[in-house]
Design a protein around this motif. Structure first.
Motif, short mmCIF file in Angstrom:
data_model
loop_
_atom_site.label_atom_id
_atom_site.label_comp_id
_atom_site.label_asym_id
_atom_site.label_seq_id
_atom_site.Cartn_x
_atom_site.Cartn_y
_atom_site.Cartn_z
N THR A 157 20.64 44.19 42.41
CA THR A 157 21.74 44.62 43.41
C THR A 157 23.09 45.40 42.77
OG1 THR A 157 22.81 42.31 43.55
CG2 THR A 157 20.82 42.67 44.81
N GLY A 158 23.47 44.71 41.47
CA GLY A 158 25.08 45.26 41.25
C GLY A 158 25.86 44.37 41.72
N GLN A 159 25.61 43.29 42.62
CA GLN A 159 26.99 42.88 43.21
C GLN A 159 27.60 41.73 42.29
OE1 GLN A 159 25.89 39.67 46.31
NE2 GLN A 159 27.79 40.23 47.36
N TYR A 160 28.88 41.84 42.31
CA TYR A 160 29.57 40.60 41.42
C TYR A 160 30.63 40.12 42.65
CZ TYR A 160 33.21 44.12 41.56
OH TYR A 160 34.15 45.33 42.09
N VAL A 161 30.92 38.80 42.09
CA VAL A 161 31.91 38.03 42.88
C VAL A 161 32.61 37.50 41.69
CG1 VAL A 161 32.69 36.30 44.23
CG2 VAL A 161 30.56 37.51 44.70
N VAL A 162 34.22 37.58 41.59
CA VAL A 162 34.99 37.08 40.77
C VAL A 162 36.12 36.03 41.37
CG1 VAL A 162 36.44 37.14 38.86
CG2 VAL A 162 35.04 39.12 39.40
N SER A 163 35.95 34.75 41.11
CA SER A 163 36.61 33.86 41.98
C SER A 163 37.64 32.93 41.40
CB SER A 163 35.60 32.72 42.45
OG SER A 163 35.00 31.97 41.62
N ARG A 164 38.34 32.25 41.92
CA ARG A 164 39.43 31.60 41.35
C ARG A 164 40.42 32.31 40.68
NH1 ARG A 164 38.62 26.56 42.99
NH2 ARG A 164 40.50 25.64 41.89
N ILE A 165 40.98 33.36 41.37
CA ILE A 165 42.04 34.26 40.62
C ILE A 165 43.37 33.92 41.27
CG2 ILE A 165 42.60 36.63 40.08
CD1 ILE A 165 39.83 37.56 41.04
N PRO A 166 44.22 33.55 40.20
CA PRO A 166 45.71 33.49 40.87
C PRO A 166 46.23 34.51 41.33
CG PRO A 166 45.32 32.17 38.52
CD PRO A 166 44.13 33.15 38.93
N ALA A 167 46.79 34.38 42.41
CA ALA A 167 47.54 35.53 43.13
C ALA A 167 48.27 36.55 42.19
CB ALA A 167 48.35 35.41 44.15
N GLY A 168 48.09 37.83 42.09
CA GLY A 168 48.81 38.52 41.23
C GLY A 168 48.08 40.00 41.05
N ILE A 169 48.65 40.86 40.16
CA ILE A 169 48.08 42.06 39.88
C ILE A 169 47.41 42.03 38.38
CG2 ILE A 169 48.60 44.53 39.56
CD1 ILE A 169 51.01 44.20 41.18
N TYR A 170 46.25 42.76 38.49
CA TYR A 170 45.78 42.46 37.21
C TYR A 170 44.76 43.82 36.82
CZ TYR A 170 45.78 37.35 38.06
OH TYR A 170 46.16 36.15 38.39
N ASP A 171 44.58 44.15 35.51
CA ASP A 171 43.44 45.20 35.36
C ASP A 171 42.08 44.57 35.22
OD1 ASP A 171 45.86 46.90 34.95
OD2 ASP A 171 46.01 46.32 32.80
N MET A 172 41.18 45.24 36.02
CA MET A 172 39.94 44.73 35.96
C MET A 172 39.12 45.81 35.05
SD MET A 172 37.99 44.00 39.50
CE MET A 172 36.41 42.99 39.80
N GLU A 173 38.22 44.93 34.24
CA GLU A 173 37.30 45.74 33.30
C GLU A 173 35.91 45.75 33.63
OE1 GLU A 173 37.89 46.37 28.99
OE2 GLU A 173 36.22 44.71 29.04
N PHE A 174 35.37 47.06 33.66
CA PHE A 174 33.66 46.79 33.78
C PHE A 174 33.13 47.30 32.49
CE2 PHE A 174 35.49 47.42 38.00
CZ PHE A 174 34.68 46.50 38.87
N SER A 175 32.27 46.63 31.91
CA SER A 175 31.74 47.26 30.78
C SER A 175 30.28 46.70 30.40
CB SER A 175 32.71 46.57 29.28
OG SER A 175 32.35 45.06 29.38
N LEU A 176 29.67 47.71 29.66
CA LEU A 176 27.89 47.30 29.39
C LEU A 176 27.90 47.99 27.95
CD1 LEU A 176 25.50 46.32 30.44
CD2 LEU A 176 25.30 48.61 31.48
N SER A 177 27.65 47.25 27.20
CA SER A 177 27.54 47.64 25.85
C SER A 177 26.51 48.52 25.49
CB SER A 177 27.16 46.37 24.77
OG SER A 177 25.85 45.76 25.04
N GLY A 178 26.55 49.56 24.71
CA GLY A 178 25.74 50.39 24.03
C GLY A 178 25.78 51.76 24.63
#
Length: 473
Positions: A157-178
Protein backbone atom coordinates in the motif's frame (compact mmCIF):
# COMPACT_ATOMS: atom_id res chain seq x y z
CA UNK A 1 -8.47 6.39 32.74
CA UNK A 2 -6.97 7.79 35.91
CA UNK A 3 -6.75 11.47 36.73
CA UNK A 4 -6.62 13.36 40.04
CA UNK A 5 -8.38 16.68 40.47
CA UNK A 6 -8.04 19.30 43.11
CA UNK A 7 -11.60 20.61 43.00
CA UNK A 8 -15.19 19.49 42.53
CA UNK A 9 -16.07 17.67 39.25
CA UNK A 10 -19.67 17.64 37.98
CA UNK A 11 -19.38 16.30 34.44
CA UNK A 12 -16.80 14.80 32.09
CA UNK A 13 -17.31 14.39 28.34
CA UNK A 14 -14.82 12.37 26.33
CA UNK A 15 -15.17 13.01 22.59
CA UNK A 16 -13.57 10.62 20.09
CA UNK A 17 -12.13 11.94 16.83
CA UNK A 18 -13.39 8.99 14.80
CA UNK A 19 -16.46 6.78 14.65
CA UNK A 20 -15.56 4.05 17.14
CA UNK A 21 -17.92 1.56 15.55
CA UNK A 22 -16.01 1.92 12.27
CA UNK A 23 -12.79 1.03 14.05
CA UNK A 24 -13.64 -1.31 16.91
CA UNK A 25 -15.68 -4.46 16.97
CA UNK A 26 -17.10 -3.46 20.36
CA UNK A 27 -16.59 -0.94 23.18
CA UNK A 28 -17.55 -1.63 26.79
CA UNK A 29 -17.41 0.62 29.87
CA UNK A 30 -16.47 -0.68 33.32
CA UNK A 31 -18.22 1.49 35.94
CA UNK A 32 -17.50 -0.73 38.94
CA UNK A 33 -14.93 1.65 40.41
CA UNK A 34 -16.39 4.87 39.02
CA UNK A 35 -17.95 7.59 41.17
CA UNK A 36 -20.14 8.75 38.29
CA UNK A 37 -23.89 8.59 38.86
CA UNK A 38 -24.56 8.01 35.17
CA UNK A 39 -22.35 7.04 32.25
CA UNK A 40 -23.81 7.38 28.75
CA UNK A 41 -22.12 6.13 25.59
CA UNK A 42 -23.49 8.51 22.95
CA UNK A 43 -22.64 6.60 19.73
CA UNK A 44 -24.36 9.18 17.51
CA UNK A 45 -21.87 11.85 18.56
CA UNK A 46 -18.92 9.55 19.34
CA UNK A 47 -18.65 10.55 22.98
CA UNK A 48 -18.95 9.26 26.53
CA UNK A 49 -20.72 11.46 29.12
CA UNK A 50 -19.96 10.96 32.80
CA UNK A 51 -22.21 12.86 35.24
CA UNK A 52 -21.64 13.26 38.99
CA UNK A 53 -23.83 14.30 41.90
CA UNK A 54 -23.60 17.77 43.34
CA UNK A 55 -21.18 16.37 45.90
CA UNK A 56 -18.82 15.21 43.13
CA UNK A 57 -15.45 13.91 44.28
CA UNK A 58 -12.13 15.47 45.21
CA UNK A 59 -9.61 12.67 44.81
CA UNK A 60 -9.92 10.69 41.59
CA UNK A 61 -12.25 8.68 39.41
CA UNK A 62 -11.57 5.42 37.62
CA UNK A 63 -13.33 4.74 34.32
CA UNK A 64 -12.10 1.81 32.28
CA UNK A 65 -12.89 1.38 28.59
CA UNK A 66 -12.37 -1.96 26.86
CA UNK A 67 -11.86 -1.86 23.09
CA UNK A 68 -12.07 -4.99 20.95
CA UNK A 69 -10.29 -4.56 17.64
CA UNK A 70 -8.19 -6.08 14.87
CA UNK A 71 -5.71 -3.47 13.68
CA UNK A 72 -2.15 -3.24 12.39
CA UNK A 73 0.73 -2.05 14.51
CA UNK A 74 0.82 1.52 13.24
CA UNK A 75 -2.85 2.45 13.23
CA UNK A 76 -3.52 5.74 15.01
CA UNK A 77 -6.83 6.42 16.73
CA UNK A 78 -7.31 10.14 17.42
CA UNK A 79 -9.21 10.84 20.63
CA UNK A 80 -9.66 14.23 22.25
CA UNK A 81 -11.66 16.07 24.89
CA UNK A 82 -13.51 19.31 24.17
CA UNK A 83 -14.31 21.54 27.17
CA UNK A 84 -14.82 18.19 28.69
CA UNK A 85 -13.86 18.21 32.34
CA UNK A 86 -15.81 21.05 33.91
CA UNK A 87 -14.84 22.13 37.42
CA UNK A 88 -16.98 24.19 39.75
CA UNK A 89 -14.52 27.03 39.28
CA UNK A 90 -15.37 27.03 35.56
CA UNK A 91 -11.84 26.21 34.41
CA UNK A 92 -10.96 23.24 32.22
CA UNK A 93 -8.60 20.37 32.88
CA UNK A 94 -7.59 18.01 30.10
CA UNK A 95 -6.06 14.58 30.17
CA UNK A 96 -2.52 14.64 28.75
CA UNK A 97 -2.29 11.17 27.28
CA UNK A 98 -2.96 7.48 27.61
CA UNK A 99 -0.47 4.81 26.60
CA UNK A 100 -2.19 1.57 25.60
CA UNK A 101 -1.02 -1.96 25.06
CA UNK A 102 -2.07 -4.44 22.41
CA UNK A 103 -1.80 -3.54 18.75
CA UNK A 104 -2.82 0.12 18.99
CA UNK A 105 0.20 2.40 19.17
CA UNK A 106 -1.52 5.08 21.23
CA UNK A 107 -4.68 7.01 21.83
CA UNK A 108 -4.02 10.73 21.65
CA UNK A 109 -5.85 13.06 24.03
CA UNK A 110 -6.24 16.82 23.73
CA UNK A 111 -3.32 18.81 25.11
CA UNK A 112 -0.83 16.04 24.40
CA UNK A 113 2.51 17.61 23.50
CA UNK A 114 2.93 15.53 20.34
CA UNK A 115 1.28 14.89 16.99
CA UNK A 116 1.55 12.43 14.12
CA UNK A 117 1.97 12.42 10.33
CA UNK A 118 0.72 9.90 7.80
CA UNK A 119 0.67 9.46 4.05
CA UNK A 120 1.65 7.24 1.14
CA UNK A 121 4.94 6.78 -0.69
CA UNK A 122 5.89 5.08 -3.96
CA UNK A 123 7.26 2.52 -4.66
CA UNK A 124 4.97 0.13 -2.83
CA UNK A 125 6.97 -3.00 -3.68
CA UNK A 126 9.41 -2.29 -0.86
CA UNK A 127 9.27 -0.68 2.56
CA UNK A 128 10.52 2.91 2.42
CA UNK A 129 12.37 4.31 5.44
CA UNK A 130 10.76 7.46 6.83
CA UNK A 131 12.85 9.49 9.29
CA UNK A 132 12.56 12.90 10.95
CA UNK A 133 15.53 15.20 11.51
CA UNK A 134 15.82 18.46 13.36
CA UNK A 135 15.62 21.21 10.74
CA UNK A 136 18.80 21.86 8.73
CA UNK A 137 20.77 19.26 10.68
CA UNK A 138 21.75 15.61 10.31
CA UNK A 139 20.54 14.87 13.84
CA UNK A 140 17.65 12.41 14.11
CA UNK A 141 14.68 13.80 16.03
CA UNK A 142 13.55 11.92 19.14
CA UNK A 143 10.17 11.50 20.81
CA UNK A 144 9.20 12.03 24.44
CA UNK A 145 10.68 8.63 25.28
CA UNK A 146 14.06 9.53 23.77
CA UNK A 147 13.61 7.18 20.79
CA UNK A 148 14.41 8.17 17.20
CA UNK A 149 11.30 9.17 15.27
CA UNK A 150 10.97 6.90 12.24
CA UNK A 151 8.67 4.49 10.44
CA UNK A 152 8.64 2.01 7.56
CA UNK A 153 6.01 2.17 4.83
CA UNK A 154 3.76 -0.85 4.38
CA UNK A 155 4.65 -3.07 1.43
CA UNK A 156 1.75 -3.23 -1.01
CA UNK A 157 0.00 0.00 0.00
CA UNK A 158 2.91 2.37 0.67
CA UNK A 159 1.13 3.78 3.73
CA UNK A 160 3.17 5.04 6.67
CA UNK A 161 2.32 6.60 10.03
CA UNK A 162 4.89 8.38 12.19
CA UNK A 163 3.61 8.94 15.72
CA UNK A 164 4.59 10.58 19.01
CA UNK A 165 6.27 13.56 17.33
CA UNK A 166 6.82 16.56 19.63
CA UNK A 167 5.24 19.68 18.12
CA UNK A 168 7.64 21.60 15.89
CA UNK A 169 9.23 21.90 12.44
CA UNK A 170 11.24 18.97 11.05
CA UNK A 171 12.97 17.73 7.91
CA UNK A 172 11.28 14.52 6.78
CA UNK A 173 13.43 12.07 4.81
CA UNK A 174 12.27 9.18 2.60
CA UNK A 175 15.00 6.72 1.66
CA UNK A 176 15.31 3.32 0.03
CA UNK A 177 18.73 1.80 -0.41
CA UNK A 178 20.04 0.88 -3.83
CA UNK A 179 18.19 2.38 -6.75
CA UNK A 180 16.44 5.49 -5.41
CA UNK A 181 17.33 9.06 -4.58
CA UNK A 182 16.46 10.38 -1.14
CA UNK A 183 13.44 12.66 -0.94
CA UNK A 184 13.33 15.46 1.63
CA UNK A 185 10.60 17.87 2.70
CA UNK A 186 9.98 20.19 5.62
CA UNK A 187 6.91 19.57 7.79
CA UNK A 188 5.23 21.41 10.64
CA UNK A 189 3.85 19.03 13.27
CA UNK A 190 1.08 20.36 15.49
CA UNK A 191 0.34 18.92 18.91
CA UNK A 192 -2.58 16.51 19.14
CA UNK A 193 -3.10 16.53 15.38
CA UNK A 194 -2.56 14.01 12.60
CA UNK A 195 -1.02 15.79 9.60
CA UNK A 196 -1.65 14.22 6.18
CA UNK A 197 1.26 14.36 3.73
CA UNK A 198 0.76 14.44 -0.05
CA UNK A 199 1.80 11.31 -1.93
CA UNK A 200 5.58 11.06 -2.22
CA UNK A 201 7.12 9.40 -5.28
CA UNK A 202 10.72 8.30 -4.91
CA UNK A 203 12.92 9.28 -7.85
CA UNK A 204 15.15 6.66 -9.40
CA UNK A 205 18.87 6.91 -8.79
CA UNK A 206 21.31 7.68 -11.60
CA UNK A 207 21.96 4.68 -13.83
CA UNK A 208 25.50 3.32 -13.92
CA UNK A 209 27.22 3.90 -17.26
CA UNK A 210 30.07 2.41 -19.28
CA UNK A 211 31.00 -0.90 -20.86
CA UNK A 212 31.15 -2.56 -17.43
CA UNK A 213 27.78 -1.23 -16.25
CA UNK A 214 25.58 -4.07 -14.87
CA UNK A 215 22.10 -5.15 -15.90
CA UNK A 216 19.72 -2.44 -14.64
CA UNK A 217 15.95 -1.92 -14.55
CA UNK A 218 13.63 1.06 -14.15
CA UNK A 219 10.01 0.42 -13.12
CA UNK A 220 6.90 2.58 -13.40
CA UNK A 221 5.42 2.44 -9.90
CA UNK A 222 1.99 3.51 -11.14
CA UNK A 223 1.91 0.26 -13.12
CA UNK A 224 4.75 -2.10 -12.26
CA UNK A 225 4.35 -4.11 -15.49
CA UNK A 226 5.72 -1.08 -17.34
CA UNK A 227 9.50 -0.96 -17.17
CA UNK A 228 12.78 -0.62 -19.06
CA UNK A 229 15.53 -3.23 -18.84
CA UNK A 230 19.06 -2.05 -19.62
CA UNK A 231 21.43 -4.93 -20.53
CA UNK A 232 25.03 -4.90 -19.35
CA UNK A 233 27.00 -2.06 -20.93
CA UNK A 234 23.96 -0.49 -22.63
CA UNK A 235 24.09 2.87 -20.80
CA UNK A 236 26.76 5.13 -22.31
CA UNK A 237 26.29 8.29 -20.21
CA UNK A 238 24.92 8.54 -16.69
CA UNK A 239 21.32 9.69 -16.42
CA UNK A 240 18.21 9.00 -14.37
CA UNK A 241 14.68 8.43 -15.60
CA UNK A 242 11.29 8.25 -13.90
CA UNK A 243 8.13 6.90 -15.55
CA UNK A 244 4.67 8.36 -14.92
CA UNK A 245 1.23 7.68 -16.39
CA UNK A 246 -0.36 10.83 -17.84
CA UNK A 247 -3.50 11.49 -19.92
CA UNK A 248 -2.98 12.39 -23.56
CA UNK A 249 -3.03 16.11 -24.29
CA UNK A 250 -5.53 17.64 -26.71
CA UNK A 251 -2.72 18.02 -29.27
CA UNK A 252 -1.71 14.37 -28.94
CA UNK A 253 -5.34 13.29 -29.38
CA UNK A 254 -5.73 15.49 -32.46
CA UNK A 255 -2.62 13.98 -34.05
CA UNK A 256 -4.17 10.50 -33.74
CA UNK A 257 -6.77 11.56 -36.32
CA UNK A 258 -4.03 12.82 -38.65
CA UNK A 259 -1.98 9.61 -38.49
CA UNK A 260 -2.23 6.99 -41.23
CA UNK A 261 -0.64 4.41 -38.93
CA UNK A 262 -3.11 4.48 -36.00
CA UNK A 263 -6.52 2.84 -36.06
CA UNK A 264 -8.94 5.60 -34.96
CA UNK A 265 -10.38 4.81 -31.51
CA UNK A 266 -14.12 4.84 -30.91
CA UNK A 267 -13.61 7.36 -28.11
CA UNK A 268 -10.51 9.22 -26.92
CA UNK A 269 -11.76 9.76 -23.35
CA UNK A 270 -9.41 8.23 -20.82
CA UNK A 271 -6.54 7.72 -23.25
CA UNK A 272 -3.15 7.88 -21.58
CA UNK A 273 0.55 7.35 -22.15
CA UNK A 274 3.82 6.93 -20.29
CA UNK A 275 5.83 10.06 -19.54
CA UNK A 276 9.60 9.53 -19.20
CA UNK A 277 11.30 12.26 -17.15
CA UNK A 278 15.06 12.37 -17.79
CA UNK A 279 17.83 14.07 -15.78
CA UNK A 280 21.55 14.21 -16.44
CA UNK A 281 24.20 13.51 -13.82
CA UNK A 282 23.83 17.11 -12.55
CA UNK A 283 20.05 16.62 -12.13
CA UNK A 284 19.28 18.91 -15.08
CA UNK A 285 16.24 17.90 -17.15
CA UNK A 286 17.01 16.49 -20.62
CA UNK A 287 14.76 15.35 -23.49
CA UNK A 288 15.86 11.71 -23.81
CA UNK A 289 18.87 9.43 -23.85
CA UNK A 290 20.99 7.70 -26.49
CA UNK A 291 22.04 4.16 -25.54
CA UNK A 292 25.17 2.17 -26.41
CA UNK A 293 23.15 -1.03 -26.79
CA UNK A 294 19.43 -1.66 -27.14
CA UNK A 295 17.29 -1.57 -24.02
CA UNK A 296 14.04 -3.54 -23.79
CA UNK A 297 10.90 -1.46 -23.27
CA UNK A 298 7.83 -3.08 -21.66
CA UNK A 299 4.55 -1.15 -21.78
CA UNK A 300 1.45 -2.50 -20.04
CA UNK A 301 -2.04 -2.42 -21.52
CA UNK A 302 -5.55 -3.31 -20.34
CA UNK A 303 -7.40 -5.56 -22.84
CA UNK A 304 -10.84 -4.39 -21.66
CA UNK A 305 -9.91 -0.72 -21.96
CA UNK A 306 -8.57 -1.26 -25.47
CA UNK A 307 -11.72 -3.16 -26.39
CA UNK A 308 -13.71 -0.11 -25.32
CA UNK A 309 -11.69 1.98 -27.77
CA UNK A 310 -12.53 -0.53 -30.52
CA UNK A 311 -9.06 -2.09 -30.63
CA UNK A 312 -8.06 -5.74 -30.70
CA UNK A 313 -5.06 -6.82 -28.64
CA UNK A 314 -3.33 -8.44 -31.62
CA UNK A 315 -3.20 -5.06 -33.39
CA UNK A 316 -1.51 -3.14 -30.58
CA UNK A 317 1.84 -1.43 -31.09
CA UNK A 318 4.12 1.01 -29.27
CA UNK A 319 4.19 4.61 -30.49
CA UNK A 320 6.37 7.47 -29.29
CA UNK A 321 5.40 11.13 -29.35
CA UNK A 322 7.72 13.29 -31.45
CA UNK A 323 7.17 17.03 -30.98
CA UNK A 324 10.05 17.85 -33.35
CA UNK A 325 11.74 19.81 -30.58
CA UNK A 326 9.31 22.73 -30.97
CA UNK A 327 7.09 24.11 -28.22
CA UNK A 328 4.41 25.04 -30.77
CA UNK A 329 4.19 21.35 -31.84
CA UNK A 330 4.77 22.18 -35.51
CA UNK A 331 5.45 18.95 -37.40
CA UNK A 332 4.70 16.92 -34.26
CA UNK A 333 3.48 13.37 -34.84
CA UNK A 334 3.06 9.89 -33.42
CA UNK A 335 5.83 7.54 -34.57
CA UNK A 336 5.10 3.83 -34.59
CA UNK A 337 7.94 1.55 -33.54
CA UNK A 338 5.84 -1.63 -33.31
CA UNK A 339 6.61 -4.31 -30.75
CA UNK A 340 5.69 -7.84 -29.71
CA UNK A 341 2.37 -8.35 -27.92
CA UNK A 342 2.32 -10.65 -24.88
CA UNK A 343 -1.36 -11.50 -24.37
CA UNK A 344 -0.62 -13.57 -21.25
CA UNK A 345 1.05 -10.78 -19.24
CA UNK A 346 -0.71 -7.91 -21.06
CA UNK A 347 2.49 -6.13 -22.07
CA UNK A 348 4.02 -5.16 -25.38
CA UNK A 349 7.80 -5.13 -25.77
CA UNK A 350 10.18 -3.37 -28.14
CA UNK A 351 13.94 -2.96 -28.39
CA UNK A 352 14.97 0.68 -28.37
CA UNK A 353 18.27 2.44 -29.05
CA UNK A 354 16.99 5.81 -27.84
CA UNK A 355 14.62 6.55 -24.97
CA UNK A 356 12.00 9.12 -25.91
CA UNK A 357 10.01 11.32 -23.57
CA UNK A 358 6.52 9.91 -24.13
CA UNK A 359 5.16 6.53 -25.25
CA UNK A 360 1.67 5.13 -25.76
CA UNK A 361 0.12 1.80 -26.72
CA UNK A 362 -2.38 2.11 -29.57
CA UNK A 363 -3.79 -0.06 -32.35
CA UNK A 364 -2.01 0.06 -35.69
CA UNK A 365 -3.37 0.19 -39.21
CA UNK A 366 -1.66 -2.48 -41.28
CA UNK A 367 -1.23 -0.74 -44.61
CA UNK A 368 2.29 -1.61 -45.75
CA UNK A 369 3.78 -4.52 -47.66
CA UNK A 370 7.30 -5.91 -47.90
CA UNK A 371 9.92 -7.24 -45.51
CA UNK A 372 10.95 -3.81 -44.16
CA UNK A 373 8.02 -1.57 -43.25
CA UNK A 374 7.21 1.79 -41.70
CA UNK A 375 10.72 3.27 -41.89
CA UNK A 376 10.80 6.61 -40.03
CA UNK A 377 13.76 9.00 -39.80
CA UNK A 378 13.52 11.81 -37.22
CA UNK A 379 14.75 14.50 -37.60
CA UNK A 380 15.57 14.46 -41.29
CA UNK A 381 18.26 17.11 -40.80
CA UNK A 382 20.26 16.94 -37.59
CA UNK A 383 22.98 19.01 -35.95
CA UNK A 384 25.11 16.85 -33.62
CA UNK A 385 26.67 19.86 -31.87
CA UNK A 386 23.62 22.15 -31.91
CA UNK A 387 21.98 23.81 -28.93
CA UNK A 388 18.65 21.96 -29.32
CA UNK A 389 18.91 18.47 -27.80
CA UNK A 390 16.26 17.15 -30.16
CA UNK A 391 18.50 17.67 -33.21
CA UNK A 392 21.66 16.25 -31.62
CA UNK A 393 20.73 12.64 -32.41
CA UNK A 394 19.04 11.09 -35.42
CA UNK A 395 16.57 8.26 -34.76
CA UNK A 396 15.76 5.61 -37.33
CA UNK A 397 12.94 3.16 -36.58
CA UNK A 398 11.42 0.38 -38.70
CA UNK A 399 9.29 -2.75 -38.53
CA UNK A 400 9.58 -6.18 -40.16
CA UNK A 401 7.01 -8.50 -41.70
CA UNK A 402 8.05 -11.26 -39.27
CA UNK A 403 10.68 -12.07 -36.65
CA UNK A 404 14.36 -12.13 -37.65
CA UNK A 405 17.51 -13.16 -35.78
CA UNK A 406 19.61 -10.25 -37.00
CA UNK A 407 19.51 -6.96 -38.87
CA UNK A 408 22.14 -4.42 -39.94
CA UNK A 409 22.05 -0.66 -40.51
CA UNK A 410 24.87 0.94 -42.51
CA UNK A 411 25.56 4.61 -43.22
CA UNK A 412 27.66 5.74 -46.22
CA UNK A 413 28.95 9.06 -47.47
CA UNK A 414 28.28 10.04 -51.09
CA UNK A 415 31.64 8.56 -52.13
CA UNK A 416 30.51 5.11 -51.05
CA UNK A 417 32.62 4.98 -47.88
CA UNK A 418 30.88 3.31 -44.94
CA UNK A 419 31.21 5.64 -41.95
CA UNK A 420 28.98 3.89 -39.40
CA UNK A 421 27.37 0.49 -38.96
CA UNK A 422 24.98 -1.06 -36.43
CA UNK A 423 24.45 -4.81 -36.16
CA UNK A 424 21.85 -6.39 -33.91
CA UNK A 425 21.70 -10.11 -33.05
CA UNK A 426 19.17 -11.93 -30.90
CA UNK A 427 21.88 -14.29 -29.59
CA UNK A 428 19.24 -16.95 -29.07
CA UNK A 429 16.65 -14.56 -27.62
CA UNK A 430 13.36 -13.25 -29.00
CA UNK A 431 13.46 -12.53 -32.72
CA UNK A 432 13.33 -8.93 -33.96
CA UNK A 433 9.89 -7.81 -35.16
CA UNK A 434 11.09 -4.19 -35.19
CA UNK A 435 14.27 -2.22 -34.73
CA UNK A 436 15.63 1.21 -33.88
CA UNK A 437 19.04 2.83 -34.15
CA UNK A 438 20.16 6.26 -33.00
CA UNK A 439 23.21 8.04 -34.41
CA UNK A 440 25.16 10.87 -32.81
CA UNK A 441 27.09 11.80 -35.98
CA UNK A 442 30.32 9.95 -35.12
CA UNK A 443 31.94 7.27 -37.29
CA UNK A 444 32.93 3.76 -36.21
CA UNK A 445 36.17 5.13 -34.73
CA UNK A 446 34.37 7.76 -32.67
CA UNK A 447 35.31 10.75 -34.85
CA UNK A 448 32.80 13.35 -36.04
CA UNK A 449 31.79 13.06 -39.69
CA UNK A 450 31.55 16.11 -41.92
CA UNK A 451 28.41 18.01 -42.81
CA UNK A 452 26.62 16.70 -45.87
CA UNK A 453 24.23 14.13 -47.28
CA UNK A 454 24.57 10.48 -46.25
CA UNK A 455 22.92 7.27 -47.40
CA UNK A 456 21.57 4.77 -44.87
CA UNK A 457 20.63 1.14 -45.48
CA UNK A 458 18.49 -1.20 -43.40
CA UNK A 459 19.35 -4.83 -44.20
CA UNK A 460 17.30 -7.83 -43.00
CA UNK A 461 16.13 -11.15 -44.44
CA UNK A 462 18.07 -10.63 -47.66
CA UNK A 463 16.28 -7.32 -48.33
CA UNK A 464 17.65 -3.76 -48.24
CA UNK A 465 15.87 -0.46 -47.67
CA UNK A 466 17.79 2.74 -48.55
CA UNK A 467 17.25 6.40 -47.72
CA UNK A 468 19.16 9.63 -47.13
CA UNK A 469 19.83 11.90 -44.17
CA UNK A 470 21.54 15.27 -43.76
CA UNK A 471 24.08 16.46 -41.18
CA UNK A 472 24.62 20.19 -40.60
CA UNK A 473 27.36 21.30 -38.22
Amino acid sequence: MNRSFGSMLTQSIIVFGTNLMDVFESVSIDTLNSSADTIVFDTNNNRIILSYSSMGFTEYDDVRLTFSYTLNDIFVIPVHTTNSIQLESGSNTNVIGIQTGGNVSYIGITNSAWGAVKGYVYPTLKGVNVKLYYTNTSVLATNDSGLNISALSTIGTGQYVVSRIPAGIYDMEFSLSGTFKKELLTINVAANKITNISIITMRNATLKAGDEAPLQEIICYMDTNTRVVFPEGSVGKEFSVDIRILPLTDTQKAKIDESTLIKPPVDKDGMFGYQFDFYDVNDVAILGSLLQLDAVLYLAFDPLTNLGWGWEVKDLAIFYWDDNGNSDFSDSKWVRIGGTVDEVNNVITARVAYLHGFYAVMAKLVNEQGVIQNVVLRPKIFTPTGANDYYNTIKLSFEFDQGYDTYIVKIYDLFGNMVRSFERNTEGGTKFSQGEVAWDGNDNEGYSVKSGVYVYQVIVGGQTYSGTLVIVR
